[in-house]
Design an enzyme around this catalytic site. Sequence first.
Site, short mmCIF file in Angstrom:
data_model
loop_
_atom_site.label_atom_id
_atom_site.label_comp_id
_atom_site.label_asym_id
_atom_site.label_seq_id
_atom_site.Cartn_x
_atom_site.Cartn_y
_atom_site.Cartn_z
N GLU A 99 0.85 -1.21 0.00
CA GLU A 99 0.00 0.00 0.00
C GLU A 99 0.87 1.25 0.00
O GLU A 99 1.98 1.24 0.53
CB GLU A 99 -0.88 0.02 1.26
CG GLU A 99 -2.31 -0.42 1.04
CD GLU A 99 -3.16 0.56 0.25
OE1 GLU A 99 -2.61 1.34 -0.56
OE2 GLU A 99 -4.39 0.56 0.43
N ASP A 103 -4.79 5.30 5.89
CA ASP A 103 -5.34 6.47 6.58
C ASP A 103 -6.27 6.00 7.69
O ASP A 103 -5.87 5.84 8.83
CB ASP A 103 -6.05 7.34 5.53
CG ASP A 103 -6.63 8.61 6.12
OD1 ASP A 103 -6.50 8.81 7.34
OD2 ASP A 103 -7.21 9.41 5.37
N LYS A 131 -1.02 6.98 8.51
CA LYS A 131 -1.50 8.17 9.22
C LYS A 131 -1.98 7.82 10.61
O LYS A 131 -2.26 6.66 10.92
CB LYS A 131 -2.66 8.81 8.44
CG LYS A 131 -2.20 9.57 7.21
CD LYS A 131 -3.31 10.44 6.68
CE LYS A 131 -3.03 10.86 5.26
NZ LYS A 131 -4.10 11.66 4.68
P1 IMP Z 1 -8.23 4.45 4.10
O1 IMP Z 1 -9.24 3.42 3.72
O2 IMP Z 1 -8.83 5.60 4.83
O3 IMP Z 1 -7.05 3.86 4.85
O4 IMP Z 1 -7.71 5.10 2.74
C1 IMP Z 1 -6.56 4.68 2.09
C2 IMP Z 1 -6.49 5.20 0.67
O5 IMP Z 1 -6.91 6.58 0.60
C3 IMP Z 1 -5.05 5.18 0.16
O6 IMP Z 1 -4.74 3.96 -0.48
C4 IMP Z 1 -5.01 6.36 -0.78
O7 IMP Z 1 -5.42 5.97 -2.06
C5 IMP Z 1 -6.02 7.35 -0.22
N1 IMP Z 1 -5.34 8.38 0.62
C6 IMP Z 1 -5.43 8.50 1.97
N2 IMP Z 1 -4.70 9.53 2.40
C7 IMP Z 1 -4.14 10.11 1.31
C8 IMP Z 1 -3.24 11.24 1.12
O8 IMP Z 1 -2.81 11.94 2.05
N3 IMP Z 1 -2.89 11.50 -0.17
C9 IMP Z 1 -3.31 10.76 -1.23
N4 IMP Z 1 -4.14 9.70 -1.09
C10 IMP Z 1 -4.54 9.36 0.17
#
Ligand code: IMP
Length: 175
Positions: A99, A103, A131
């Site tokens: 990955e 986030d 994050k």
């Molecule tokens: P999660 O399901 O919230 O963990 O989202 C993860 C996905 O969101 C990552 O694989 C990225 O594609 C996108 N993403 C999350 N944060 C960022 C960022 O700061 N910049 C660009 N894409 C992000």
Amino acid sequence: MKIKELEFEKFISEADVQKKVKALAKQINADYKDKTPVFLPILNGSFMFASDLVKEVSIPCRVSFVKVSSYQGTQTTGQLKTLLGLEESSFNQDLIIIEDIVDTGLTLQKIVEELRSLGTKSVEVVSLLRKKPARDKNMETKYVGFEIEEEFVVGYGLDYDGLGRNLKDIYKSTN
Ligand code: IMP
């Protein structure tokens, strides 16, 4: 640097990224010494990280790109995500998901569950960035390059509205 309306400043240099990539690969080489893992880079964001990482992997391995689709469920419970492009040869293997960034960790959680239900030997995750929300939830990510706060980042595969993936360094938004 500006992308659309957002202002960005340099955050992690190309040199630091490359150093970290080598360190992550070294750990994976040691942990999977007698195995032949299958790397599953999640498109699009992880293409650059995946390319650099597997070049530093010295054990036998396979690489098979996958994509996460999101679609609206029939109920109003929000978005369900599923894995696209998984090859049958990946079943019953030691899988390592690649990955770009975790986030909230919701995407990853769903993917890991889906892979485990298919009968795999093992499933681990390597993410270049993680994050704070995922860190706080103790989201299982065995290999993490950089722990960051809730910054919005672009570059090295990561995008803002499709832009910025081509940048060699990682930038964060100052807005
Ligand atoms: P999660 O399901 O919230 O963990 O989202 C993860 C996905 O969101 C990552 O694989 C990225 O594609 C996108 N993403 C999350 N944060 C960022 C960022 O700061 N910049 C660009 N894409 C992000």
